[in-house]
Design an enzyme around this catalytic site. Sequence first.
Site, PDB file in Angstrom:
ATOM      1  CG  ASP A  12     -14.442  -0.721  16.788  1.00  0.00           C
ATOM      2  OD1 ASP A  12     -13.808  -1.615  16.215  1.00  0.00           O
ATOM      3  OD2 ASP A  12     -14.088   0.467  16.784  1.00  0.00           O
ATOM      4  CG  HIS A  40     -14.240  -8.460  12.647  1.00  0.00           C
ATOM      5  ND1 HIS A  40     -15.217  -7.518  12.715  1.00  0.00           N
ATOM      6  CD2 HIS A  40     -13.991  -8.643  11.343  1.00  0.00           C
ATOM      7  CE1 HIS A  40     -15.558  -7.154  11.499  1.00  0.00           C
ATOM      8  NE2 HIS A  40     -14.827  -7.808  10.643  1.00  0.00           N
TER       9      HIS A  40
HETATM   10  P1  GDP Z   1     -16.372  -5.648  15.275  1.00  0.00           P
HETATM   11  O1  GDP Z   1     -15.282  -5.015  14.473  1.00  0.00           O
HETATM   12  O2  GDP Z   1     -17.720  -5.089  14.953  1.00  0.00           O
HETATM   13  O3  GDP Z   1     -16.349  -7.133  15.223  1.00  0.00           O
HETATM   14  O4  GDP Z   1     -16.129  -5.223  16.784  1.00  0.00           O
HETATM   15  P2  GDP Z   1     -14.785  -5.341  17.652  1.00  0.00           P
HETATM   16  O5  GDP Z   1     -14.378  -6.742  17.741  1.00  0.00           O
HETATM   17  O6  GDP Z   1     -13.769  -4.372  17.233  1.00  0.00           O
HETATM   18  O7  GDP Z   1     -15.304  -4.773  19.047  1.00  0.00           O
HETATM   19  C1  GDP Z   1     -16.267  -5.367  19.772  1.00  0.00           C
HETATM   20  C2  GDP Z   1     -15.699  -5.687  21.150  1.00  0.00           C
HETATM   21  O8  GDP Z   1     -16.779  -5.981  22.008  1.00  0.00           O
HETATM   22  C3  GDP Z   1     -14.818  -6.909  21.177  1.00  0.00           C
HETATM   23  O9  GDP Z   1     -13.839  -6.753  22.174  1.00  0.00           O
HETATM   24  C4  GDP Z   1     -15.783  -8.026  21.540  1.00  0.00           C
HETATM   25  O10 GDP Z   1     -15.158  -9.111  22.194  1.00  0.00           O
HETATM   26  C5  GDP Z   1     -16.701  -7.316  22.471  1.00  0.00           C
HETATM   27  N1  GDP Z   1     -18.076  -7.771  22.503  1.00  0.00           N
HETATM   28  C6  GDP Z   1     -18.886  -8.159  21.470  1.00  0.00           C
HETATM   29  N2  GDP Z   1     -20.134  -8.409  21.929  1.00  0.00           N
HETATM   30  C7  GDP Z   1     -20.107  -8.131  23.265  1.00  0.00           C
HETATM   31  C8  GDP Z   1     -21.094  -8.153  24.305  1.00  0.00           C
HETATM   32  O11 GDP Z   1     -22.272  -8.434  24.095  1.00  0.00           O
HETATM   33  N3  GDP Z   1     -20.669  -7.784  25.552  1.00  0.00           N
HETATM   34  C9  GDP Z   1     -19.388  -7.422  25.836  1.00  0.00           C
HETATM   35  N4  GDP Z   1     -19.071  -7.088  27.084  1.00  0.00           N
HETATM   36  N5  GDP Z   1     -18.446  -7.385  24.879  1.00  0.00           N
HETATM   37  C10 GDP Z   1     -18.803  -7.728  23.621  1.00  0.00           C
END
Ligand code: GDP
Length: 425
Positions: A12, A40
């Site tokens: 995440d 994701h």
């Molecule tokens: P992944 O599995 O590594 O792709 O991560 P996830 O999608 O589960 O969780 C990352 C969360 O953070 C998601 O809700 C994204 O939309 C959000 N996100 C990613 N980058 C950023 C950022 O720079 N700022 C904010 N506020 N949210 C972000």
Amino acid sequence: MVKAIVGANWGDEGKGKITDMLAADSDIVIRFQGGANAGHTIINDYGKFALHLLPSGSFNQNVINMIGNGVALDIPALIKEINEVVSRGVPKPNIVVSERTQVLMPYHKLFDQYEEERLSDRQFGSTKSGIAPFFSDKFSKIGFQVWELFSDDELLKEKISNVLEVKNLLLEHIYHKPLIDKKELFNTLKEYGEMIKPYVIDSVKFMHEAISSGKNILLEGQLGSLKDPDFGIYPMTTSSSTLAGYGAVGAGIPPYEIKEIITVVKAYSSAVGAGAFVSEIFGEEADELRRRGGDGGEFGATTGRPRRMGWFDCVASRYGCRVQGTTQVAFTVLDVLGYLDEIPVCIGYELDGKVIRDFPTTNKLEKAKPVLKVLPGWKSDIRGIKKYMDLPENCRNYIEFVERELEVPIKIVSNGPNREDIIMR
Ligand code: GDP
């Protein structure tokens, strides 16, 4: 040129967003491990999507998205995901699947659920997507590769009989659950075969040609270093390697072709499932960070479960970068910390009266207490900022402090969930 995008933490970290962004300049995006158990979250011009099996290049028509041989392939889940994105106006993604990818069986989900029930209060906190039983079977050599679904029916029937001999014994005597019917399973697998056949390719040949002709290739990891079965918080890990090094195996390419390893590191900590989490915070402090975290709160993309929260952990993240072989860091969700007057970071672990900086084995991790250093906050909204030097000084100081601790350069800073919320350094 092959680049891997992987996580340094517990998952995440925002790998999906970074992959979706870099996919614009890529020809092929590959999932090389994991399955439909994590998600994701991607926000782009088409809307907000939680992808589980689809590679994050699926929104780019110029990208071929491959499910590599290292993935646990839940065929109905993949087809459902393709249909979902298409129903929301995304042009049909270009998907290919390695003929050697193994198939997640309906009974893997059942065994995952039954085993967690049996373990009761000792359970792993599985998402019950069948991942642990799938990988157990793969390495016990009773898994099914995709090609088996549409090759020789007699061989398939014989294999089903052999596998069910042991599965049904377990169901009857250990779990006391209904047995699996051979014919029914055969018919299900034939249906799976029809569903997946149009996507199946010889991925070793495909990747060999892609690399020879100089294509830009992204390997997309799921979860992060600390969930890796070898180097993570074993046994509270996932069941397939989350490391860039495994990308070579799970995508079927030579290891020396991976030239860049972009490790995604999150500006604070969050984790799902059970297991040691040294910098964890609780109560109102945790609730507020969870509420403000990510995009609309830190809740599981697959399960909706509230994530466990903590301050940034230098010890775990430095180790997480090291085991990935990081060449550069993408530092994400930094904007979320803009509400804090002061930001604690964990710079060491106190263990038996000593402070350590190297990430220890699980037994020691359980006993470790965080040593915190408090950095000044920047108390402002940094979304929309495009240039590094336009960030508030305290924010740059936070990034540069973390960079020194990680011992690898932070070249990408993500300051919001959207594609364009990005600062290249
Ligand atoms: P992944 O599995 O590594 O792709 O991560 P996830 O999608 O589960 O969780 C990352 C969360 O953070 C998601 O809700 C994204 O939309 C959000 N996100 C990613 N980058 C950023 C950022 O720079 N700022 C904010 N506020 N949210 C972000």
